[in-house]
Design a protein around this motif. Structure first.
Motif, mmCIF file in Angstrom:
data_model
loop_
_atom_site.group_PDB
_atom_site.id
_atom_site.type_symbol
_atom_site.label_atom_id
_atom_site.label_comp_id
_atom_site.label_asym_id
_atom_site.label_seq_id
_atom_site.Cartn_x
_atom_site.Cartn_y
_atom_site.Cartn_z
ATOM 1 N N SER A 109 0.828 -1.210 0.000
ATOM 2 C CA SER A 109 0.000 0.000 0.000
ATOM 3 C C SER A 109 0.866 1.266 0.000
ATOM 4 C CB SER A 109 -0.934 -0.010 1.214
ATOM 5 O OG SER A 109 -0.190 -0.236 2.385
ATOM 6 N N GLU A 296 -6.946 -5.536 -4.461
ATOM 7 C CA GLU A 296 -6.512 -4.270 -5.059
ATOM 8 C C GLU A 296 -7.518 -3.758 -6.102
ATOM 9 O OE1 GLU A 296 -2.299 -3.064 -6.984
ATOM 10 O OE2 GLU A 296 -2.304 -4.636 -5.453
ATOM 11 N N LEU A 299 -10.752 -2.626 -4.456
ATOM 12 C CA LEU A 299 -10.609 -1.313 -3.842
ATOM 13 C C LEU A 299 -10.843 -0.210 -4.879
ATOM 14 C CD1 LEU A 299 -9.677 0.176 -1.185
ATOM 15 C CD2 LEU A 299 -7.424 0.261 -2.223
ATOM 16 N N LYS A 310 -11.837 6.085 0.234
ATOM 17 C CA LYS A 310 -10.855 4.996 0.216
ATOM 18 C C LYS A 310 -10.774 4.315 1.583
ATOM 19 C CE LYS A 310 -6.159 3.951 -1.239
ATOM 20 N NZ LYS A 310 -4.777 4.387 -1.113
ATOM 21 N N TYR A 311 -10.898 5.137 2.617
ATOM 22 C CA TYR A 311 -10.816 4.601 3.989
ATOM 23 C C TYR A 311 -11.895 3.540 4.218
ATOM 24 C CZ TYR A 311 -11.060 4.434 9.069
ATOM 25 O OH TYR A 311 -11.090 3.997 10.368
ATOM 26 N N GLU A 314 -11.309 0.404 2.064
ATOM 27 C CA GLU A 314 -10.255 -0.461 2.604
ATOM 28 C C GLU A 314 -10.780 -1.390 3.700
ATOM 29 O OE1 GLU A 314 -7.100 2.280 3.437
ATOM 30 O OE2 GLU A 314 -6.054 1.737 1.585
ATOM 31 N N ARG A 318 -11.282 -5.772 3.233
ATOM 32 C CA ARG A 318 -10.372 -6.566 4.047
ATOM 33 C C ARG A 318 -10.705 -8.054 3.957
ATOM 34 N NH1 ARG A 318 -10.015 -3.406 9.616
ATOM 35 N NH2 ARG A 318 -9.021 -1.645 8.575
#
Ligand code: ZN
Ligand code: MN
Length: 434
Positions: A109, A296, A299, A310-311, A314, A318
């Motif tokens: 990342s 990836e 996301l 994005k937070y 993510e 997970r």
């Protein structure tokens, strides 16, 4: 910083296939009675012949592809000879010079690229259980499929090592080929470390490998402690020994185990009981088709298509199940014009248990909770007044001190506003009663 650490990593991942690597025994050995998942093959009895597990090989290649590796058309198994009580044959069937996958990479990342040297297939050993005055051997793990992922010495600090390990864990879980739980021994890691003077371009002439690390926390500590140890040796003008050390959690330092063996010590030679394996382009293409969308890509898609930060994305990616849950909820909520952002917020902030609440149920809760905020004050007041008028007796009782009657009255109002916030009704009701 006078010295720069040069770190490479070997990660072993146990596959969750139904059967073991070279026999039909169940590979689901965790917590089972010792020596109940065994047969002549995995006990290394004379004359027993190995039969490779096709699913395990396909999964190994899948891991290679997910790590951007090349898959050679020709591959084979080799014998790695060494003696240890948990290895009944006296050799491990592994891969030496023709692994299933080579020359890949993974991007962290932070943007740092870690090159993957090779991904190969081998078998796990048995387990030694040390007691006070004896050692017991459990062969249930003997022959369980193991994939080894080897990086180039591309790490320059231990935090990148942890990012890498988490990424490997996430990828193999997405692929559905391993549970990758450290505590259960599904995933084991061996960092190799050496130090060079800052500014030097050449790799150091020695390296020290650390074994017995089974958590993210320990890997950080072990690397830090090993750096300190090597620095002290270099400061004295000496060069650290090329060796294998173990991490001792109670002593909080690495301890010597044995001098580091070279490949020639193992007397590798091609496994004579298993013919070489060849792959056509279409074999590899079909394995590639079985690879699901990886974290990836997910996301990128979540942030662009669903317009969530994005937070949030993510957190949602997970775990593959959580990501799929979110997408199902988004599609269920679409007809009711619930925004993906609102769904993401609810899942993350309310820590929704995705195993018990269906996506459709989640949408219902979102709708009802948004209605509670739109309840009209005047309407509520009128409804309460009407209810008081219709339930004179109960109101009298309440005023005489039977406070528990409030529950009954509350229920009456709740009938009118079934989705309203109960606390709000209670406050309004108490105000009216007083
Ligand atoms: Zn067996
Ligand atoms: Mn290995």
């Amino acid at each position: 910083m006078k010295y720069q650490p040069i770190i490479g990593l070997e990660v072993h991942v146990e596959l969750k296939t139904k059967s073991k690597m070279f026999c039909g025994c169940s590979a689901d050995y965790f917590g089972k009675a010792p020596n109940t998942h065994v047969c002549p093959v995995c006990l290394g009895l004379p004359g027993a012949l190995p039969v490779p597990n096709k699913t395990a090989i396909n999964w190994c290649i899948m891991i290679g592809l997910a790590l951007n590796c090349k898959i050679p058309n020709f591959s084979k198994f080799d014998r790695k000879n060494y003696f240890y009580p948990d290895l009944p044959k006296g050799y491990q069937i592994s891969q030496y010079d023709a692994p299933f996958a080579v020359n890949g990479y993974i991007k962290l990342s932070t943007g740092k690229k870690i090159r993957i040297r090779r991904v190969h297939m081998e078998e796990d050993t048995g387990k030694l259980i040390h007691q006070q005055d004896s050692t017991l051997i459990d062969f249930n793990r003997s022959g369980v499929p193991l994939v080894e992922i080897v990086t180039e010495p591309d790490f320059r600090d231990s935090t990148d090592v942890v990012l890498y390990l988490k990424k490997i864990q996430q990828i193999v879980r997405y692929l559905g080929v391993s549970n990758a739980e450290f505590e259960k021994g599904d995933m084991r890691m061996e960092p190799n470390i050496s130090l060079r003077k800052s500014g030097d371009q050449k790799l150091p002439k020695y390296k020290v490998e650390i074994k017995n690390i089974n958590s993210f926390r320990f890997v950080l500590r072990a690397i830090t402690q090993e750096q300190i140890r090597q620095e002290e040796i270099l400061e004295k003008g000496e060069i650290p020994h090329q060796e294998t050390r173990g991490w001792d959690e109670t002593k909080q330092k690495t301890v010597p185990q044995r001098s580091k063996e070279e490949a020639h010590d193992y007397r590798y030679f091609p496994e004579p009981d298993i013919p070489p394996i060849t792959f056509s382009e279409s074999d590899i293409a079909s394995i590639n088709c079985d690879i699901p969308e990886l974290p990836e890509k997910k996301l990128q898609r979540f942030t662009s298509i669903y317009a969530i930060p994005k937070y949030d994305a993510e957190i949602l990616i997970r775990d593959r199940k959580l990501a799929e849950y979110f997408e199902q909820a988004v599609s269920d909520g679409k007809k009711l014009s619930i925004k993906p952002k609102q769904i993401a917020n609810t899942i993350i902030n309310k820590k929704i248990d995705v195993t018990t609440i269906l996506p459709a149920e989640l949408i219902k809760t979102i709708i009802s909770s948004s209605e509670t905020t739109t309840i009209n004050d005047t309407e509520l007041e009128q409804a309460i007044k009407k209810m008081i008028h219709e339930n004179q007796q109960a109101v009298e009782d309440y005023k005489k001190g039977k406070v528990q009657v409030i529950g009954f009255l509350l229920g009456k109002v709740k009938q009118v506003f079934p989705r309203a916030d109960i606390q709000k009704i209670k406050t309004a009701l108490e105000k009216e009663l007083s």
